[in-house]
Write a protein that holds these residues in place. Structure first.
Motif, mmCIF file in Angstrom:
data_model
loop_
_atom_site.group_PDB
_atom_site.id
_atom_site.type_symbol
_atom_site.label_atom_id
_atom_site.label_comp_id
_atom_site.label_asym_id
_atom_site.label_seq_id
_atom_site.Cartn_x
_atom_site.Cartn_y
_atom_site.Cartn_z
ATOM 1 N N VAL A 89 16.055 -23.034 33.972
ATOM 2 C CA VAL A 89 17.465 -23.213 35.299
ATOM 3 C C VAL A 89 18.476 -22.405 34.097
ATOM 4 N N ALA A 90 18.721 -21.507 34.504
ATOM 5 C CA ALA A 90 20.151 -21.060 33.476
ATOM 6 C C ALA A 90 21.723 -22.201 34.233
ATOM 7 N N PRO A 91 22.622 -21.618 33.455
ATOM 8 C CA PRO A 91 24.120 -22.576 33.853
ATOM 9 C C PRO A 91 24.644 -21.651 34.941
ATOM 10 N N GLU A 92 25.238 -21.807 36.135
ATOM 11 C CA GLU A 92 25.175 -20.768 36.648
ATOM 12 C C GLU A 92 26.424 -19.834 36.192
ATOM 13 N N GLY A 93 26.556 -18.816 36.249
ATOM 14 C CA GLY A 93 27.711 -17.160 36.067
ATOM 15 C C GLY A 93 27.278 -16.890 34.504
ATOM 16 N N ILE A 94 26.238 -17.752 33.700
ATOM 17 C CA ILE A 94 26.063 -17.441 32.311
ATOM 18 C C ILE A 94 25.644 -15.868 32.417
ATOM 19 N N THR A 95 26.354 -14.965 31.282
ATOM 20 C CA THR A 95 24.935 -13.899 31.414
ATOM 21 C C THR A 95 24.390 -13.934 30.381
ATOM 22 N N VAL A 96 23.643 -12.771 30.531
ATOM 23 C CA VAL A 96 22.218 -12.302 29.393
ATOM 24 C C VAL A 96 22.652 -12.722 28.067
ATOM 25 N N LEU A 97 24.103 -11.949 27.649
ATOM 26 C CA LEU A 97 24.268 -12.112 25.901
ATOM 27 C C LEU A 97 24.681 -13.192 26.116
ATOM 28 N N ASP A 98 25.549 -14.096 26.839
ATOM 29 C CA ASP A 98 25.763 -15.814 26.156
ATOM 30 C C ASP A 98 24.099 -16.436 26.475
ATOM 31 N N TRP A 114 30.123 -17.993 14.569
ATOM 32 C CA TRP A 114 29.779 -16.947 14.527
ATOM 33 C C TRP A 114 29.290 -16.021 13.294
ATOM 34 N N ARG A 115 28.386 -16.513 13.202
ATOM 35 C CA ARG A 115 28.191 -15.208 11.566
ATOM 36 C C ARG A 115 27.222 -13.702 11.909
ATOM 37 N N VAL A 116 27.076 -12.972 10.556
ATOM 38 C CA VAL A 116 26.858 -11.349 11.122
ATOM 39 C C VAL A 116 25.413 -11.702 11.375
ATOM 40 N N ALA A 117 24.800 -12.880 10.512
ATOM 41 C CA ALA A 117 23.638 -13.327 10.807
ATOM 42 C C ALA A 117 23.329 -13.641 12.432
ATOM 43 N N ASP A 118 24.292 -14.136 12.720
ATOM 44 C CA ASP A 118 24.010 -14.268 14.805
ATOM 45 C C ASP A 118 23.644 -13.089 15.262
ATOM 46 N N GLU A 119 24.808 -12.458 15.379
ATOM 47 C CA GLU A 119 24.424 -10.958 15.332
ATOM 48 C C GLU A 119 23.140 -10.053 15.815
ATOM 49 N N ARG A 120 22.759 -10.504 14.123
ATOM 50 C CA ARG A 120 21.953 -9.960 13.933
ATOM 51 C C ARG A 120 20.451 -9.833 14.914
ATOM 52 N N ALA A 121 20.385 -11.666 15.350
ATOM 53 C CA ALA A 121 18.960 -11.812 15.335
ATOM 54 C C ALA A 121 19.311 -12.281 17.044
ATOM 55 N N VAL A 122 20.425 -12.231 17.783
ATOM 56 C CA VAL A 122 20.565 -12.227 19.627
ATOM 57 C C VAL A 122 20.175 -10.164 20.187
ATOM 58 N N ALA A 123 21.251 -9.574 18.777
ATOM 59 C CA ALA A 123 20.345 -7.649 19.140
ATOM 60 C C ALA A 123 19.144 -7.686 18.728
ATOM 61 N N LEU A 134 20.867 -5.643 29.860
ATOM 62 C CA LEU A 134 21.258 -6.532 30.748
ATOM 63 C C LEU A 134 22.540 -7.292 30.307
ATOM 64 N N ALA A 135 22.661 -7.229 28.838
ATOM 65 C CA ALA A 135 23.154 -8.363 28.103
ATOM 66 C C ALA A 135 24.081 -8.641 28.987
ATOM 67 N N GLY A 144 12.719 -11.857 39.079
ATOM 68 C CA GLY A 144 11.917 -13.085 38.054
ATOM 69 C C GLY A 144 11.129 -12.515 37.281
ATOM 70 N N GLY A 145 10.948 -11.148 36.478
ATOM 71 C CA GLY A 145 10.314 -10.514 35.887
ATOM 72 C C GLY A 145 11.290 -10.462 35.082
ATOM 73 N N GLN A 146 12.830 -9.812 34.885
ATOM 74 C CA GLN A 146 13.610 -9.802 33.966
ATOM 75 C C GLN A 146 14.440 -10.812 33.337
ATOM 76 N N ARG A 147 14.378 -11.658 34.593
ATOM 77 C CA ARG A 147 14.509 -13.506 34.309
ATOM 78 C C ARG A 147 13.950 -14.011 32.686
ATOM 79 N N GLN A 148 12.325 -13.920 33.442
ATOM 80 C CA GLN A 148 11.730 -14.351 32.499
ATOM 81 C C GLN A 148 11.763 -13.651 30.996
ATOM 82 N N ARG A 149 12.130 -12.293 31.360
ATOM 83 C CA ARG A 149 12.155 -11.617 29.896
ATOM 84 C C ARG A 149 13.652 -12.211 28.697
ATOM 85 N N VAL A 150 14.185 -12.618 30.006
ATOM 86 C CA VAL A 150 16.041 -13.199 29.084
ATOM 87 C C VAL A 150 15.375 -14.072 28.386
#
Length: 277
Positions: A89-98, A114-123, A134-135, A144-150
């Motif tokens: 269960v995701a927190p209410e209102g949270i975006t995919v990127l967050d 937040w570091r460059v390595a973090d940015e690269r890992a998320v991307a 969807l970010a 449901g399928g999109q949420r599972q992939r996120v």
């Protein structure tokens, strides 16, 4: 890459006074894909929760690289082992990127910089799961399928050595199921990530796993290569299912074909074979 990533020694676990896992002994190979199968309520999800340290054992131990997992510092464990439960269960209102970015928390220092390595890992996690477009969308607005992939993207962003996934193909159509399992195989081959997952589809489990573990009534009924585990006697014993096991024409791995009460061929009046439907 060889050796044992996780092992269980006479593991007993359950909830309250109830016992679900009854004396499990199991070694999970490092750098390989393991699939856990079994009928509903046999203890598959409980086993993953025990291996992730969310559920303390009533007796026995879970070992990570030979050390009791409950003796490992929480942040160090989060850098080594990631766990994706059923229907998170995701927190209410949270975006995919967050949400995906939260997978980087174990790698950030005391002040959470937040570091460059973090940015690269998320991307990279967004790219691999096809969720980059969807970010900026709220997670609660996704299918449901999109949420599972996120959620899988968040687990990938964590970049752990070991990844535990409880039914990672839930809510996905067959095309996306194969895409996710191909993705996990790519991750395993490129990074040597040890992957342990619960799957309901026995044929996909046999196709993608190097080690197949069949559970029944809180115990390990059989474990080994899919060729030795996915057998007609196992299907009868674990699932109460009459089936035929044949070679998958694509991979050569074992493939289960259920018989059912209306699946047998019969002869019509002219002697031609037809399938009873």
């Amino acid at each position: 890459m060889t050796g044992v990533a996780l092992s269980l020694e006479r593991l007993h676990a359950g909830y309250g006074e109830g016992l679900v896992l009854d004396g499990l002994d199991l070694s999970l190979p490092r750098g390989r894909i393991t699939a856990i199968v079994g009928a509903n309520a046999c203890g598959k999800s409980t086993l993953l929760r025990a291996m992730s340290r969310l559920l303390p054992p009533k007796a026995g131990r879970v070992l990570l690289d030979g050390a009791d997992i409950h003796a490992v510092a929480p942040r160090r464990l989060a850098r080594r082992l990631g766990f994706l439960p059923q229907s998170p269960v995701a927190p209410e209102g949270i975006t995919v990127l967050d949400l995906v970015s939260r997978g980087r928390h174990p790698h950030q220092g005391l002040f959470g910089r937040w570091r460059v390595a973090d940015e690269r890992a998320v991307a990279e996690a967004l790219r691999l799961t096809g969720t980059g477009d969807l970010a900026e969308r709220p997670v609660e607005d996704l299918s449901g399928g999109q949420r599972q992939r996120v959620w899988i993207a968040m687990a990938l962003a964590q970049q752990t050595d070991i990844l535990l996934l409880d039914e990672p193909t839930t809510f996905l159509d067959i095309n996306h199921q194969v895409e996710v399992l191909d993705l996990l195989t790519d991750l395993n081959r490129a990074r040597g990530t040890t992957i342990v997952m619960v799957l309901h589809d026995l044929n996909l489990a046999a196709r993608y796993a190097a080690l197949l573990v069949a559970m029944a009534d809180g115990r390990i009924h059989a474990s080994g290569r899919p060729e030795t585990v996915l057998t007609e006697p196992m299907l009868r014993a674990v699932f109460g299912l009459s089936a035929r096991v044949v070679a998958d024409p694509v991979t050569g791995k074992p493939m289960m074909i259920p018989i059912g009460r209306h699946g047998a061929r019969s002869c019509d009046a002219e002697g031609a074979m037809e399938v009873d439907s």
